[in-house]
Design a protein around this motif. Structure first.
Motif, PDB file in Angstrom:
ATOM      1  N   LEU A 145       0.874  -1.302   0.139  1.00  0.00           N
ATOM      2  CA  LEU A 145      -0.180  -0.084  -0.034  1.00  0.00           C
ATOM      3  C   LEU A 145       0.966   1.237   0.124  1.00  0.00           C
ATOM      4  O   LEU A 145       0.658   2.204  -0.725  1.00  0.00           O
ATOM      5  CB  LEU A 145      -1.115   0.027   1.186  1.00  0.00           C
ATOM      6  N   ALA A 146       1.880   1.155   0.779  1.00  0.00           N
ATOM      7  CA  ALA A 146       2.780   2.433   0.806  1.00  0.00           C
ATOM      8  C   ALA A 146       3.274   2.948  -0.274  1.00  0.00           C
ATOM      9  O   ALA A 146       3.643   3.945  -0.650  1.00  0.00           O
ATOM     10  CB  ALA A 146       3.731   2.364   1.929  1.00  0.00           C
ATOM     11  N   GLU A 147       3.743   1.871  -0.922  1.00  0.00           N
ATOM     12  CA  GLU A 147       4.784   1.983  -2.327  1.00  0.00           C
ATOM     13  C   GLU A 147       3.693   2.501  -3.346  1.00  0.00           C
ATOM     14  O   GLU A 147       4.094   3.444  -4.257  1.00  0.00           O
ATOM     15  CB  GLU A 147       5.377   0.754  -2.570  1.00  0.00           C
ATOM     16  N   LEU A 148       2.588   1.665  -3.406  1.00  0.00           N
ATOM     17  CA  LEU A 148       1.568   2.269  -4.491  1.00  0.00           C
ATOM     18  C   LEU A 148       1.124   3.708  -4.399  1.00  0.00           C
ATOM     19  O   LEU A 148       0.898   4.541  -5.034  1.00  0.00           O
ATOM     20  CB  LEU A 148       0.499   1.259  -4.495  1.00  0.00           C
ATOM     21  N   ASP A 149       0.946   4.223  -3.066  1.00  0.00           N
ATOM     22  CA  ASP A 149       0.326   5.492  -2.638  1.00  0.00           C
ATOM     23  C   ASP A 149       1.439   6.490  -2.970  1.00  0.00           C
ATOM     24  O   ASP A 149       1.096   7.517  -3.110  1.00  0.00           O
ATOM     25  CB  ASP A 149       0.106   5.236  -0.821  1.00  0.00           C
ATOM     26  N   GLY A 153      -0.422  10.665  -8.028  1.00  0.00           N
ATOM     27  CA  GLY A 153      -1.511  10.754  -8.517  1.00  0.00           C
ATOM     28  C   GLY A 153      -2.261   9.570  -7.973  1.00  0.00           C
ATOM     29  O   GLY A 153      -3.423   9.053  -8.150  1.00  0.00           O
ATOM     30  N   ILE A 154      -1.480   8.567  -7.315  1.00  0.00           N
ATOM     31  CA  ILE A 154      -2.084   7.366  -6.458  1.00  0.00           C
ATOM     32  C   ILE A 154      -2.281   7.657  -5.228  1.00  0.00           C
ATOM     33  O   ILE A 154      -1.128   7.612  -4.625  1.00  0.00           O
ATOM     34  CB  ILE A 154      -1.382   6.208  -6.987  1.00  0.00           C
ATOM     35  N   GLY A 155      -3.381   7.946  -4.576  1.00  0.00           N
ATOM     36  CA  GLY A 155      -3.486   8.190  -3.005  1.00  0.00           C
ATOM     37  C   GLY A 155      -3.557   6.484  -2.501  1.00  0.00           C
ATOM     38  O   GLY A 155      -3.705   5.787  -3.173  1.00  0.00           O
ATOM     39  N   PRO A 156      -3.918   6.766  -1.141  1.00  0.00           N
ATOM     40  CA  PRO A 156      -4.366   5.409  -0.373  1.00  0.00           C
ATOM     41  C   PRO A 156      -5.684   4.589  -1.042  1.00  0.00           C
ATOM     42  O   PRO A 156      -5.619   3.520  -1.014  1.00  0.00           O
ATOM     43  CB  PRO A 156      -4.396   5.948   0.987  1.00  0.00           C
ATOM     44  N   THR A 157      -6.472   5.520  -1.490  1.00  0.00           N
ATOM     45  CA  THR A 157      -7.643   4.750  -1.889  1.00  0.00           C
ATOM     46  C   THR A 157      -7.506   3.949  -3.223  1.00  0.00           C
ATOM     47  O   THR A 157      -8.106   2.849  -3.281  1.00  0.00           O
ATOM     48  CB  THR A 157      -8.949   6.006  -2.199  1.00  0.00           C
ATOM     49  N   LEU A 158      -6.759   4.694  -4.110  1.00  0.00           N
ATOM     50  CA  LEU A 158      -6.611   4.040  -5.336  1.00  0.00           C
ATOM     51  C   LEU A 158      -5.453   2.813  -5.111  1.00  0.00           C
ATOM     52  O   LEU A 158      -5.634   1.884  -5.811  1.00  0.00           O
ATOM     53  CB  LEU A 158      -5.956   5.223  -6.372  1.00  0.00           C
ATOM     54  N   ALA A 159      -4.621   3.152  -4.172  1.00  0.00           N
ATOM     55  CA  ALA A 159      -3.639   2.079  -3.910  1.00  0.00           C
ATOM     56  C   ALA A 159      -4.345   0.885  -3.315  1.00  0.00           C
ATOM     57  O   ALA A 159      -3.986  -0.254  -3.855  1.00  0.00           O
ATOM     58  CB  ALA A 159      -2.581   2.621  -2.734  1.00  0.00           C
ATOM     59  N   GLN A 160      -5.291   1.087  -2.637  1.00  0.00           N
ATOM     60  CA  GLN A 160      -6.206   0.058  -2.224  1.00  0.00           C
ATOM     61  C   GLN A 160      -6.806  -0.731  -3.223  1.00  0.00           C
ATOM     62  O   GLN A 160      -6.987  -1.936  -3.243  1.00  0.00           O
ATOM     63  CB  GLN A 160      -6.878   0.249  -0.955  1.00  0.00           C
ATOM     64  N   ARG A 161      -7.308  -0.022  -3.993  1.00  0.00           N
ATOM     65  CA  ARG A 161      -8.194  -0.566  -5.327  1.00  0.00           C
ATOM     66  C   ARG A 161      -7.342  -1.508  -6.074  1.00  0.00           C
ATOM     67  O   ARG A 161      -7.832  -2.332  -6.422  1.00  0.00           O
ATOM     68  CB  ARG A 161      -8.563   0.427  -6.209  1.00  0.00           C
ATOM     69  N   ILE A 162      -6.034  -0.939  -6.317  1.00  0.00           N
ATOM     70  CA  ILE A 162      -5.072  -1.841  -7.046  1.00  0.00           C
ATOM     71  C   ILE A 162      -4.774  -3.260  -6.230  1.00  0.00           C
ATOM     72  O   ILE A 162      -4.810  -4.112  -7.144  1.00  0.00           O
ATOM     73  CB  ILE A 162      -3.816  -0.864  -7.265  1.00  0.00           C
ATOM     74  N   ILE A 163      -4.553  -3.040  -5.012  1.00  0.00           N
ATOM     75  CA  ILE A 163      -4.436  -4.411  -4.412  1.00  0.00           C
ATOM     76  C   ILE A 163      -5.781  -5.331  -4.422  1.00  0.00           C
ATOM     77  O   ILE A 163      -5.556  -6.657  -4.587  1.00  0.00           O
ATOM     78  CB  ILE A 163      -3.865  -3.927  -2.743  1.00  0.00           C
TER      79      ILE A 163
END
Length: 199
Positions: A145-149, A153-163
């Motif tokens: 999550l932290a790396e994607l965040d 343009g990728i916040g925690p919400t989008l990072a979680q969606r990716i996972i």
């Protein structure tokens, strides 16, 4: 009396051996890489009754394990056995396994790959460092999550969606597949396409 005790002891010993044999038959065996039969129709399909996964990292018996199709990460980890300093909670133990997958169990204090547990051909280093490949690109199939965040343009919400997407649909085959995640359109993808990779 001694004869009865000896007879009971002998029967108990035989029963114990029978249980051990039965348990050994039910436990998926470790399959050596050169033991797998090759055929002209050696393509993996969803109809295959078994899969083979490589379990590595902080485990007692690293190797290739054959499990039933549909098995979960926790089953592979249980077969390999955990070392005392292993951190299995860093993995998604409920994630379904796929044929050819590598599951790397990190040690406590190591950064683990969140959500996905490794891909065919992924190195152990790539999996245990959260998916940062040499060259600085983020592996979107193993990054946490932290790396994607941290991507533009990728916040925690989008990072979680990716996972969530890769847990439900499986690994991304190409970086362009990231656009299948809700909220990641062409413009946002163009911002990060040079910073990400899949393997």
């Amino acid at each position: 009396m001694g004869l009865v005790a000896a007879l009971l002891f002998g029967l108990g010993l035989q029963f114990g051996r029978w249980q051990e044999r039965k348990a050994a038959e039910e436990t998926p065996r470790v399959v050596a890489a050169d033991e797998r039969p090759l055929s002209k129709n050696d393509n993996t399909t969803s109809e295959a009754s078994t899969i083979q996964v490589h379990v590595a990292g902080a485990v007692e018996r690293p190797g290739v394990y054959e499990l039933k199709n549909g098995a979960r990460v926790n089953e592979a980890v249980a077969l390999a056995g955990l070392l005392p300093d292993a951190d299995p909670n860093a993995l998604n133990l409920a994630a379904p396994l796929m044929d050819g997958q590598q599951v790397v169990v990190p040690r406590r204090g190591e950064v683990a790959a969140a959500g996905y547990t490794g891909l065919p051909g992924a190195s152990a280093a790539g999996a245990t460092t959260g998916g940062v490949k040499s060259g600085g690109k983020i592996n979107i199939n193993t990054a946490g999550l932290a790396e994607l965040d941290g991507l533009p343009g990728i916040g925690p919400t989008l990072a979680q969606r990716i996972i969530d997407y890769r847990n439900q649909k499986g690994p991304f085959r190409t970086i362009e597949d990231l656009q299948n995640v809700s909220g990641i359109g062409p413009s946002r993808f163009n911002e990060i396409k040079d910073l990400i990779t899949v393997y």
